[in-house]
Design a protein around this motif. Structure first.
Motif, PDB file in Angstrom:
ATOM      1  N   MET A   1       0.813  -1.216   0.000  1.00 39.42           N
ATOM      2  CA  MET A   1       0.000   0.000   0.000  1.00 39.42           C
ATOM      3  C   MET A   1       0.850   1.270   0.000  1.00 39.42           C
ATOM      4  N   LEU A   2       2.141   1.150   0.304  1.00 40.70           N
ATOM      5  CA  LEU A   2       2.991   2.331   0.417  1.00 40.70           C
ATOM      6  C   LEU A   2       3.138   3.039  -0.925  1.00 40.70           C
ATOM      7  N   THR A   3       3.098   4.367  -0.874  1.00 41.53           N
ATOM      8  CA  THR A   3       3.365   5.161  -2.072  1.00 41.53           C
ATOM      9  C   THR A   3       4.698   5.904  -1.960  1.00 41.53           C
ATOM     10  N   GLU A   4       5.167   6.130  -0.734  1.00 46.44           N
ATOM     11  CA  GLU A   4       6.440   6.829  -0.531  1.00 46.44           C
ATOM     12  C   GLU A   4       7.198   6.167   0.617  1.00 46.44           C
ATOM     13  N   ILE A   5       8.535   6.135   0.482  1.00 45.63           N
ATOM     14  CA  ILE A   5       9.351   5.571   1.553  1.00 45.63           C
ATOM     15  C   ILE A   5      10.637   6.373   1.661  1.00 45.63           C
ATOM     16  N   GLN A   6      11.038   6.673   2.898  1.00 42.23           N
ATOM     17  CA  GLN A   6      12.294   7.379   3.154  1.00 42.23           C
ATOM     18  C   GLN A   6      13.055   6.624   4.228  1.00 42.23           C
ATOM     19  N   ILE A   7      14.274   6.193   3.898  1.00 42.69           N
ATOM     20  CA  ILE A   7      15.091   5.393   4.809  1.00 42.69           C
ATOM     21  C   ILE A   7      16.244   6.251   5.300  1.00 42.69           C
ATOM     22  N   ASN A   8      16.282   6.516   6.613  1.00 47.59           N
ATOM     23  CA  ASN A   8      17.327   7.371   7.181  1.00 47.59           C
ATOM     24  C   ASN A   8      18.339   6.607   8.011  1.00 47.59           C
TER      25      ASN A   8
ATOM     26  N   ASN B   1       3.986  -0.508  -5.271  1.00 53.17           N
ATOM     27  CA  ASN B   1       3.261   0.682  -5.743  1.00 53.17           C
ATOM     28  C   ASN B   1       3.948   1.986  -5.371  1.00 53.17           C
ATOM     29  N   LEU B   2       5.224   1.904  -5.025  1.00 51.66           N
ATOM     30  CA  LEU B   2       5.952   3.113  -4.639  1.00 51.66           C
ATOM     31  C   LEU B   2       6.101   4.064  -5.823  1.00 51.66           C
ATOM     32  N   ASN B   3       5.943   5.358  -5.545  1.00 49.08           N
ATOM     33  CA  ASN B   3       6.272   6.349  -6.576  1.00 49.08           C
ATOM     34  C   ASN B   3       7.401   7.274  -6.126  1.00 49.08           C
ATOM     35  N   ARG B   4       7.750   7.222  -4.825  1.00 48.36           N
ATOM     36  CA  ARG B   4       8.857   8.063  -4.330  1.00 48.36           C
ATOM     37  C   ARG B   4       9.718   7.266  -3.358  1.00 48.36           C
ATOM     38  N   VAL B   5      11.019   7.204  -3.632  1.00 42.27           N
ATOM     39  CA  VAL B   5      11.958   6.482  -2.767  1.00 42.27           C
ATOM     40  C   VAL B   5      13.133   7.402  -2.447  1.00 42.27           C
ATOM     41  N   THR B   6      13.421   7.572  -1.148  1.00 44.23           N
ATOM     42  CA  THR B   6      14.566   8.365  -0.691  1.00 44.23           C
ATOM     43  C   THR B   6      15.353   7.524   0.306  1.00 44.23           C
ATOM     44  N   VAL B   7      16.643   7.307   0.045  1.00 41.10           N
ATOM     45  CA  VAL B   7      17.436   6.413   0.891  1.00 41.10           C
ATOM     46  C   VAL B   7      18.812   7.026   1.143  1.00 41.10           C
ATOM     47  N   TYR B   8      19.265   6.960   2.408  1.00 41.15           N
ATOM     48  CA  TYR B   8      20.614   7.344   2.777  1.00 41.15           C
ATOM     49  C   TYR B   8      21.482   6.083   2.773  1.00 41.15           C
ATOM     50  N   ILE B   9      22.461   6.051   1.877  1.00 43.59           N
ATOM     51  CA  ILE B   9      23.303   4.867   1.687  1.00 43.59           C
ATOM     52  C   ILE B   9      24.502   4.946   2.626  1.00 43.59           C
ATOM     53  N   ASP B  10      24.677   3.929   3.487  1.00 47.34           N
ATOM     54  CA  ASP B  10      25.818   3.922   4.402  1.00 47.34           C
ATOM     55  C   ASP B  10      26.700   2.699   4.163  1.00 47.34           C
ATOM     56  N   ARG B  11      27.646   2.469   5.078  1.00 47.71           N
ATOM     57  CA  ARG B  11      28.653   1.412   4.876  1.00 47.71           C
ATOM     58  C   ARG B  11      28.040   0.027   4.763  1.00 47.71           C
ATOM     59  N   GLN B  12      26.930  -0.211   5.439  1.00 50.28           N
ATOM     60  CA  GLN B  12      26.353  -1.561   5.429  1.00 50.28           C
ATOM     61  C   GLN B  12      25.942  -2.003   4.026  1.00 50.28           C
ATOM     62  N   PHE B  13      25.677  -1.037   3.154  1.00 50.66           N
ATOM     63  CA  PHE B  13      25.307  -1.390   1.791  1.00 50.66           C
ATOM     64  C   PHE B  13      26.476  -2.030   1.039  1.00 50.66           C
ATOM     65  N   CYS B  14      27.695  -1.797   1.509  1.00 47.31           N
ATOM     66  CA  CYS B  14      28.880  -2.376   0.848  1.00 47.31           C
ATOM     67  C   CYS B  14      29.122  -3.818   1.271  1.00 47.31           C
ATOM     68  N   GLU B  15      28.439  -4.267   2.324  1.00 45.91           N
ATOM     69  CA  GLU B  15      28.639  -5.639   2.797  1.00 45.91           C
ATOM     70  C   GLU B  15      28.026  -6.637   1.816  1.00 45.91           C
ATOM     71  N   VAL B  16      28.548  -7.848   1.861  1.00 46.31           N
ATOM     72  CA  VAL B  16      28.115  -8.883   0.915  1.00 46.31           C
ATOM     73  C   VAL B  16      27.024  -9.740   1.550  1.00 46.31           C
ATOM     74  N   SER B  17      25.964  -9.984   0.785  1.00 47.66           N
ATOM     75  CA  SER B  17      24.842 -10.787   1.276  1.00 47.66           C
ATOM     76  C   SER B  17      25.168 -12.276   1.164  1.00 47.66           C
ATOM     77  N   ASP B  18      24.224 -13.100   1.609  1.00 43.16           N
ATOM     78  CA  ASP B  18      24.442 -14.553   1.588  1.00 43.16           C
ATOM     79  C   ASP B  18      24.611 -15.111   0.175  1.00 43.16           C
ATOM     80  N   ASN B  19      24.020 -14.460  -0.824  1.00 41.08           N
ATOM     81  CA  ASN B  19      24.128 -14.984  -2.196  1.00 41.08           C
ATOM     82  C   ASN B  19      25.352 -14.452  -2.938  1.00 41.08           C
TER      83      ASN B  19
END
Length: 881
Positions: free
Chosen positions: A591-598, A614-632
């Motif tokens: 149901m979300l139309t907008e999401i902001q990750i701080n 159904n998102l039309n707006r996405v705002t995300v602050y990218i930090d060091r954890q995004f550089c980590e490698v996932s299980d796959n």
């Protein structure tokens, strides 16, 4: 005739003599006045020196240190349990705090304007954790030590303990301590101030110095005034001021906040973030520090210190917390960890929610009271975690009713200090014996009275929340009346609520959640408000089942937009709901139309984005954890790119990287192009980019209306982007920061300049040639409201041409020429042009070489801007000034 002339001559001569006599008398009077003034000045100076001579610094330091070592050296395990304390040295753990770089609701472009010309070492500094004593050594961007620091944190994150620890460490008088540079440290507890007109020295004598002090108020005042750089002032809990001293604009505290007093002193304020609503204008010059509470490592340190005499019990608690993420999330708040340790020490049990934790704590206080009264402990049935018991429940309701009746969101939220008459005498005495309320008699000679306070703001919220939940069953009309005070929808992006009270209300009774959510949706819809963050906490506190949550979530279908802002406080709530709805296509996230990750929520983020189709707006602050490698084997950043680029409904995408080693956003741009995502807005800050990939995406996406790109090194060229501008027929907003622009490409702006409302080319290596190319077609910029050419150095003479063309921009509201080489001549030309611009509201000319003449001319412009920007001032023009 001759006599007449003679008479006239005598008359003139007489007048001249009279005038001369008058002048002589006037001169004598002036000389006399000057001598008198000089004598008065000497007398005042002598009097001031006399007061300073009367002041004995060693006596004052001794009395202050004795007080701090006696009072501040003990940390109450819970503030409302007198005598239950531990030594500061044995229990204190620094809460995690860091320089605040953004507000949770701050727009991305505002962060861009403020932060993205920082060097890499500045970014490291902003990301660095601060220790307690670091608060007095914070460097500003200009390399100077900040003398005004604002520590912001939610209730119970350790603001008061930080203030107490500063006083305690100064009192220890340790050699080489950074606090030793202060001859006096004044720690003032704002909720204990009596009277709204108390001077600083009155408050010091009220709270710190003894009644029989060897120091006089006048000599202390004189010393502080003449040695401000040697004085540290800590105002603890400015949001808890109930005396009105902050709102008194002629009072010392307000003058200190507004930098009208003690400008050379170091001043530290602490406050809850929601308590800043009415004080933002006073503290804009303060360096903001965000208090985050405890990290996992700090939680371990604290528990080890608390259970140092029973290590086995401490180890068992740590193991239980590690296996129970919900309770571990509570433990990040220091006051809640205190309560967890206290309850674990008593019966080795752990709560799941904040409401359960406070219920257990209040029951514990009640049981201790009953035992002291020689009464039997409650039966097993009465000890049910879901109940408080009739007698205790009645007491909490009576206290909560008084708290709610004195709540005013428009002023300062809950009243922190009450009069005796606010409570029934029996209720006051019982609550005092149970240690929920405290009574304190002022020792001031001006106003001797007894004040009553809840021993912590969160305890006020708990009592109010329990009482509010009871109204849902007994009086819907009064409940709605209370909610009108607790929930204020300002506009489509601003919602002010009494968070703690509503959380406790829902955690007390599950049916309260339904009633509250229905009310909030009802008041949000008319103003287009769609932010649902608070709702998640209400649902989480209720610990509802899947079926109940599904019923509540369906309420959101009544809203036109549904926006979720995820801060670190909301991670447990989001995880809880995601676990409930993960296998369902009918839950909250679709149901979300907008999401902001701080905050960091990997690997949860890509899962949420994957379900939020159904998102039309996405705002995300990218930090060091995004550089980590996932299980796959792929990085979380790659997985996020894949998830967000597959949202066909996406219209607005904003990503801000806070990583020093910049991430490459080229793969994201290529995925968006491949999936034919039709963006209207693209914001990428502090990313590496292939300009060719960006240009190709823009050329195939003529829906784009806004592009904002920021890069801190200033080396990468964006010529390819300029070359596709003729294809972007709907572009109205272009912002480039830190990218190199070659000569000859500015001309491509001509094709879109007539529709541009916002043009920002900061730190792009622009020179006189670029500027001449730009001004050649500025006359066509009929819709332009913002022009920003900051951090590009131009010859001083080029501003004359710029000023001439600025006159032809009818709607210009904001002009930024920071660090552009502007001198007197250019400043005068700008002033002539801008003084007749009624639309101008912002003019930024910092870090230029403007002399006295230019500054004088610009003063008129700034005065006009101020008058036009403040409703209520009369219309004014150049002639009026």
């Amino acid at each position: 005739m001759s006599k007449s002339i003679k008479d006239q001559t005598i008359s003139v001569s007489t007048q001249q003599e009279a005038l001369k006599t008058l002048e002589d008398n006037k001169q004598n009077q002036t000389t006399s006045t000057t001598v008198a003034a000089s004598q008065t000045s000497i007398e005042h100076d002598t009097h001031r020196r006399s007061k300073e001579d009367d002041f004995n610094l060693q006596d004052c330091q001794k009395e202050m240190r004795e007080f701090y070592l006696d009072v501040m050296s003990k940390v109450p395990l819970l503030e409302w349990v007198p005598g239950d304390t531990k030594d500061m040295k044995s229990i204190f753990v620094d809460p995690v705090c860091a320089l605040e770089t953004k507000d949770s609701d701050e727009k991305l472009e505002n962060v861009l304007e403020r932060d993205f010309l920082l060097k890499n070492e500045d970014l490291v500094k902003r990301d660095k954790e601060l220790k307690n004593e670091d608060l007095i050594n914070i460097e500003t961007n200009e390399g100077q030590i900040s003398k005004r620091v604002l520590v912001v944190g939610k209730g119970g994150t350790g603001k008061s303990i930080i203030s107490a620890n500063l006083a305690y460490k100064w009192a220890q008088n340790t050699p080489n301590s950074s606090l030793s540079k202060f001859s006096l440290v004044v720690v003032i507890i704002m909720r204990k101030i009596q009277g709204n007109n108390a001077s600083l020295e009155d408050i010091i004598f009220e709270q710190i110095l003894p009644e029989d002090s060897k120091v006089s108020k006048e000599s202390l005042k004189s010393y502080i005034k003449s040695h401000p750089e040697e004085v540290l002032v800590v105002l603890d809990g400015i949001d808890e001021d109930s005396s009105g001293t902050i709102r008194n604009k002629s009072g010392d505290i307000r003058k200190i906040l507004e930098n009208r007093k003690l400008r050379n002193s170091c001043v530290i304020l602490t406050t809850r973030s929601e308590g800043m609503n009415d004080l933002r204008s006073c503290v804009t010059h303060f360096t903001r520090v965000k208090l985050h509470g405890f990290s996992t490592m700090k939680i371990h340190q604290y528990i080890e210190k608390y259970f140092r005499r029973d290590k086995a019990k401490g180890t068992k608690l740590l193991n239980m917390l590690n296996d129970n993420p919900k309770t571990m999330s509570l433990a990040t708040t220091p006051i809640l960890l205190l309560m967890i340790c206290l309850l674990w020490e008593t019966d080795c049990s752990l709560p799941k929610t904040m409401t359960q934790l406070y219920r257990k704590t209040v029951r514990h206080l009640w049981n201790v009271y009953k035992s002291k009264e020689g009464q039997e402990p409650p039966s097993d049935e009465e000890s049910d975690d879901e109940k408080l018991g009739d007698e205790l429940n009645k007491l909490i309701h009576q206290l909560g009713k008084v708290a709610l009746q004195n709540f005013d969101m428009q002023i300062d939220g809950y009243k922190n200090t009450f009069n005796r008459n606010d409570f029934e005498s029996e209720v006051l005495e019982l609550a005092h014996r149970v240690n929920i309320l405290s009574k304190e008699t002022s020792k001031s000679e001006l106003s001797k009275k007894t004040s009553v306070t809840f021993l912590h703001a969160t305890l006020t919220e708990y009592c109010a929340g329990v009482y509010l939940s009871s109204l849902i069953d007994t009086d819907h009309a009064e409940c709605e009346q209370m909610l009108q005070k607790l929930v204020l929808v300002i506009d489509s992006e601003t919602l002010r609520i009494a968070k703690g009270t509503l959380h406790f209300c829902c955690g007390t009774k599950s049916n309260a959640t339904r009633f509250l959510l229905e009310y909030m949706v009802k008041v949000m819809k008319p103003k287009g408000m769609g932010i649902i963050n608070p709702h998640l906490r209400h649902i989480y506190e209720s610990q509802l089942s899947y079926k109940q949550c599904q019923e509540f979530v369906s309420l959101y279908s009544r809203l036109d937009r549904i926006k979720l802002i995820i801060n670190e406080d909301y991670i447990p709530c989001v995880q809880y709901l995601f676990d409930l709805f993960e296998s369902s296509q009918q839950g909250l996230f679709p149901m979300l139309t907008e999401i902001q990750i701080n905050t960091s929520i990997t690997p949860l983020l890509q899962s949420i984005v994957k379900h939020a189709t159904n998102l039309n707006r996405v705002t995300v602050y990218i930090d060091r954890q995004f550089c980590e490698v996932s299980d796959n084997g792929e990085s979380y950043l790659t997985l996020f790119y894949q998830a967000v680029s597959s949202i066909s409904s996406l219209k607005h995408l904003g990503l801000l990287s806070t990583i020093i080693q910049k991430c490459d956003a080229t793969p994201l741009i290529q995925m968006l192009t491949k999936n034919k995502v039709k963006l209207e807005e693209l914001i990428l800050m502090h990313f590496q980019l292939d300009p060719n990939a960006v240009a190709h995406f823009l050329r195939t996406n003529n829906f784009i209306t806004r592009v904002s790109l920021a890069n801190s090194d200033g080396l990468q060229s964006v010529d390819e982007i300029f070359q596709v501008l003729p294809y972007l027929s709907k572009m109205y907003y272009l912002s480039l920061i830190g990218y190199r622009v070659s000569s000859g490409v500015i001309k491509h702006l001509r094709s879109v300049v007539s529709q541009l409302a916002h043009l920002r080319l900061r730190c792009c290596g622009l020179n006189e040639t670029h500027l001449l190319e730009l001004v050649a077609f500025l006359s066509k910029a009929q819709k332009l409201t913002t022009l920003d050419l900051s951090h590009n150095l131009f010859p001083a003479s080029s501003f004359v041409s710029l000023a001439r063309y600025l006159e032809k921009i009818p709607q210009l509201a904001k002009l930024c020429l920071v660090n552009t080489g502007l001198e007197d001549e250019g400043a005068c030309e700008l002033a002539k042009c801008l003084i007749s611009k009624p639309t101008l509201r912002t003019l930024e000319l910092d870090k230029n070489w403007i002399g006295p003449i230019g500054k004088r001319e610009l003063c008129l412009v700034y005065l006009l801007i101020f008058i036009r920007s403040h409703p209520g001032y009369p219309t004014c023009n150049e002639e009026d000034i």
